[in-house]
Motif scaffolding. Structure first.
Motif, PDB file in Angstrom:
ATOM      1  N   ALA A  34     -19.952  -2.687  -5.499  1.00 45.45           N
ATOM      2  CA  ALA A  34     -20.482  -1.413  -6.445  1.00 45.45           C
ATOM      3  C   ALA A  34     -20.601  -0.292  -5.986  1.00 45.45           C
ATOM      4  N   PHE A  35     -21.346  -0.063  -4.729  1.00 45.43           N
ATOM      5  CA  PHE A  35     -21.134   1.213  -4.173  1.00 45.43           C
ATOM      6  C   PHE A  35     -19.746   1.920  -4.071  1.00 45.43           C
ATOM      7  N   LEU A  36     -18.819   1.082  -3.598  1.00 45.07           N
ATOM      8  CA  LEU A  36     -17.501   1.740  -3.317  1.00 45.07           C
ATOM      9  C   LEU A  36     -16.815   1.916  -4.750  1.00 45.07           C
ATOM     10  N   ALA A  37     -17.062   0.909  -5.822  1.00 46.79           N
ATOM     11  CA  ALA A  37     -16.377   1.522  -7.035  1.00 46.79           C
ATOM     12  C   ALA A  37     -17.267   2.599  -7.608  1.00 46.79           C
ATOM     13  N   THR A  38     -18.295   2.898  -7.289  1.00 43.36           N
ATOM     14  CA  THR A  38     -19.069   4.216  -7.858  1.00 43.36           C
ATOM     15  C   THR A  38     -18.600   5.554  -7.357  1.00 43.36           C
ATOM     16  N   ALA A  39     -18.477   5.364  -5.961  1.00 44.37           N
ATOM     17  CA  ALA A  39     -17.895   6.457  -5.207  1.00 44.37           C
ATOM     18  C   ALA A  39     -16.416   6.854  -5.717  1.00 44.37           C
ATOM     19  N   ARG A  40     -15.776   5.672  -5.933  1.00 42.06           N
ATOM     20  CA  ARG A  40     -14.201   5.976  -6.387  1.00 42.06           C
ATOM     21  C   ARG A  40     -14.367   6.540  -7.750  1.00 42.06           C
ATOM     22  N   SER A  49     -21.434   4.420 -15.021  1.00 41.13           N
ATOM     23  CA  SER A  49     -20.516   3.824 -16.102  1.00 41.13           C
ATOM     24  C   SER A  49     -19.162   3.513 -15.901  1.00 41.13           C
ATOM     25  N   ALA A  50     -18.585   4.454 -15.216  1.00 34.27           N
ATOM     26  CA  ALA A  50     -17.091   3.975 -14.732  1.00 34.27           C
ATOM     27  C   ALA A  50     -16.925   3.075 -13.826  1.00 34.27           C
ATOM     28  N   ALA A  51     -17.960   3.074 -12.876  1.00 36.63           N
ATOM     29  CA  ALA A  51     -17.695   1.743 -12.293  1.00 36.63           C
ATOM     30  C   ALA A  51     -17.827   0.476 -12.990  1.00 36.63           C
ATOM     31  N   GLY A  52     -18.783   0.543 -13.803  1.00 37.09           N
ATOM     32  CA  GLY A  52     -19.074  -0.669 -14.588  1.00 37.09           C
ATOM     33  C   GLY A  52     -17.730  -1.070 -15.294  1.00 37.09           C
ATOM     34  N   ARG A  53     -17.040  -0.148 -15.740  1.00 38.51           N
ATOM     35  CA  ARG A  53     -15.941  -0.455 -16.796  1.00 38.51           C
ATOM     36  C   ARG A  53     -14.758  -0.891 -15.570  1.00 38.51           C
ATOM     37  N   ASP A  54     -14.817  -0.353 -14.604  1.00 37.58           N
ATOM     38  CA  ASP A  54     -13.641  -0.897 -13.652  1.00 37.58           C
ATOM     39  C   ASP A  54     -13.865  -2.304 -13.031  1.00 37.58           C
ATOM     40  N   LEU A  55     -15.140  -2.738 -12.933  1.00 42.33           N
ATOM     41  CA  LEU A  55     -15.478  -4.066 -12.578  1.00 42.33           C
ATOM     42  C   LEU A  55     -15.738  -4.915 -13.557  1.00 42.33           C
ATOM     43  N   GLY A  56     -15.909  -4.168 -14.917  1.00 39.09           N
ATOM     44  CA  GLY A  56     -16.244  -5.162 -16.042  1.00 39.09           C
ATOM     45  C   GLY A  56     -17.350  -5.685 -16.341  1.00 39.09           C
ATOM     46  N   VAL A  57     -18.442  -5.254 -15.721  1.00 40.39           N
ATOM     47  CA  VAL A  57     -19.804  -5.237 -15.715  1.00 40.39           C
ATOM     48  C   VAL A  57     -20.675  -4.169 -16.477  1.00 40.39           C
ATOM     49  N   ALA A  58     -22.149  -4.246 -16.859  1.00 37.75           N
ATOM     50  CA  ALA A  58     -22.740  -3.287 -17.607  1.00 37.75           C
ATOM     51  C   ALA A  58     -23.161  -2.279 -16.379  1.00 37.75           C
ATOM     52  N   THR A  59     -23.334  -1.057 -17.069  1.00 40.04           N
ATOM     53  CA  THR A  59     -23.905   0.172 -16.072  1.00 40.04           C
ATOM     54  C   THR A  59     -24.976  -0.495 -15.204  1.00 40.04           C
ATOM     55  N   SER A  60     -25.953  -1.082 -16.224  1.00 36.46           N
ATOM     56  CA  SER A  60     -27.214  -1.450 -15.301  1.00 36.46           C
ATOM     57  C   SER A  60     -26.996  -2.417 -14.284  1.00 36.46           C
ATOM     58  N   VAL A  61     -25.946  -3.325 -14.275  1.00 38.46           N
ATOM     59  CA  VAL A  61     -25.764  -4.051 -13.082  1.00 38.46           C
ATOM     60  C   VAL A  61     -25.412  -3.261 -12.047  1.00 38.46           C
ATOM     61  N   ILE A  62     -24.558  -2.228 -12.306  1.00 35.71           N
ATOM     62  CA  ILE A  62     -23.894  -1.447 -11.142  1.00 35.71           C
ATOM     63  C   ILE A  62     -25.202  -0.617 -10.482  1.00 35.71           C
ATOM     64  N   THR A  63     -26.050   0.058 -11.305  1.00 36.10           N
ATOM     65  CA  THR A  63     -27.056   0.585 -10.699  1.00 36.10           C
ATOM     66  C   THR A  63     -28.102  -0.171  -9.897  1.00 36.10           C
ATOM     67  N   LYS A  64     -28.197  -1.438 -10.348  1.00 41.64           N
ATOM     68  CA  LYS A  64     -29.194  -2.401  -9.725  1.00 41.64           C
ATOM     69  C   LYS A  64     -28.428  -2.791  -8.402  1.00 41.64           C
ATOM     70  N   ARG A 112     -24.210  15.255 -12.777  1.00 38.54           N
ATOM     71  CA  ARG A 112     -23.100  14.570 -11.719  1.00 38.54           C
ATOM     72  C   ARG A 112     -23.717  13.726 -10.676  1.00 38.54           C
ATOM     73  N   LEU A 113     -22.832  13.193  -9.868  1.00 35.15           N
ATOM     74  CA  LEU A 113     -23.200  12.047  -9.079  1.00 35.15           C
ATOM     75  C   LEU A 113     -22.332  12.238  -7.568  1.00 35.15           C
ATOM     76  N   ALA A 114     -22.938  12.456  -6.627  1.00 30.22           N
ATOM     77  CA  ALA A 114     -22.427  12.837  -5.503  1.00 30.22           C
ATOM     78  C   ALA A 114     -22.991  12.039  -4.296  1.00 30.22           C
ATOM     79  N   LEU A 115     -22.096  11.814  -3.273  1.00 32.95           N
ATOM     80  CA  LEU A 115     -22.374  10.844  -2.128  1.00 32.95           C
ATOM     81  C   LEU A 115     -23.268  11.910  -1.190  1.00 32.95           C
ATOM     82  N   THR A 116     -24.241  11.176  -0.567  1.00 30.22           N
ATOM     83  CA  THR A 116     -24.947  11.894   0.423  1.00 30.22           C
ATOM     84  C   THR A 116     -24.355  11.627   1.357  1.00 30.22           C
ATOM     85  N   LEU A 117     -24.915  12.544   2.721  1.00 27.45           N
ATOM     86  CA  LEU A 117     -24.114  12.388   3.913  1.00 27.45           C
ATOM     87  C   LEU A 117     -24.008  11.026   4.604  1.00 27.45           C
TER      88      LEU A 117
END
Length: 302
Positions: free
Chosen positions: A9-15, A20-35, A55-60
């Motif tokens: 989930a972390f890698l999909a979100t970073a990519r 929400s976009a990570a959820g679409r890519d993995l076929g799960v709800a946005t809430s599942v990704i955030t959890k 926006r969403l950005a990676l920390t160091l």
């Protein structure tokens, strides 16, 4: 198993750049990704993303962990993959990034021929005209000619990618023809978006960088060619694309005594992916096809 789901989930979100976009890519709800991302952050005792309303950005820490976790996931996927057998032939999947113009004129035929010879291989070719870190963006192979290199990624040179500075006869008739790279200042210039406004020329014993002014930019070389034909300014174009216009006189080469810094077409592969049989076989196939020679209408003899 939860930790692998959380890392995914972390890698999909970073990519993807958002939950929400990570959820679409993995076929799960946005809430599942955030959890899952929150659970990973708690497990690692660190924040991985900076969250704002816009926006969403990676920390160091997120930037530091991303390539290491990507390598870990790649090793696990390779370990669990079904072995290829001679009876079944080559199997597996390939996700390939490639530049638009070169792919439509030549490289696409290589991909199609490889898949035809290996029908059990599933291929996805994504056309992107910018440098891509294949490890971070989930590609097995990235084809390109831009000079950037990345950690944990191996570059396999394929062939030279000659470029030429040129302009239309009409443009050169209306402006003083530059004789030195420094005389480009003040000229209208047509630029490739990814390369930007710093042009590099070869001198006798060194290179010279020149900052130019761009009045037209695009991320596809064929659009730049059309702009040059219209007399909008000077352009650095792949020689294979400009050659017919140079031969006809529609375009003229400018300052051939100061060649544009050459590039190389290369196949960039995440180090861990070279252990994947289908990837190593594909890279070998591509190297062989390029060694046989790219057709003159694509990249002239080199």
């Amino acid at each position: 198993m939860n930790i692998l789901l959380d890392i995914g989930a972390f890698l999909a979100t970073a990519r993807a750049g958002s939950f929400s976009a990570a959820g679409r890519d993995l076929g799960v709800a946005t809430s599942v990704i955030t959890k899952r991302v929150k659970r990973l952050e708690e497990h690692l005792n660190t924040q991985l993303f900076v969250r704002t309303t816009r926006r969403l950005a990676l920390t160091l820490d997120g930037e530091r962990l991303r390539p290491r976790l990507q390598l870990l996931v790649g090793e696990i996927e390779e370990t669990l993959a079904t072995p290829n057998t001679h009876e079944l032939g080559l199997t597996g999947s390939l996700r390939i990034k490639a530049p638009t113009t070169l792919t439509s004129m030549f490289f696409g035929d290589i991909c199609a021929a490889f898949q035809a010879a290996n029908p059990r291989v599933k291929m996805e070719v994504v056309l992107i005209d910018r440098s891509v870190n294949p490890l971070e963006e989930g590609f097995d192979v990235a084809i390109g000619a831009l000079p950037q290199s990345y950690a944990y990624v191996i570059d396999h040179p394929l062939c030279p990618y000659p470029r030429v500075l040129c302009a239309s006869s009409g443009y050169l008739a209306s402006r003083k023809r530059p004789k030195m790279p420094t005389e480009l200042v003040g000229h209208a210039c047509i630029t490739f978006h990814t390369i930007g406004t710093t042009w590099t020329f070869q001198m006798e014993t060194s290179t010279l960088n020149v900052e130019i002014t761009s009045n037209f930019t695009a991320n596809d070389s064929r659009v730049l060619l059309a702009a040059a034909r219209q007399g909008l300014g000077l352009a650095i174009l792949p020689r294979f694309l400009a050659q017919s216009d140079l031969d006809s006189g529609l375009l003229q080469e400018v300052m051939p005594e100061f060649p544009v810094e050459p590039l190389w077409v290369k196949a960039s592969v995440p180090r861990i992916k070279m252990n994947k049989v289908v990837v190593s076989e594909f890279v070998s196939y591509v190297q062989k096809r390029f060694a046989e020679g790219v057709p003159d209408q694509v990249i002239p003899a080199f």
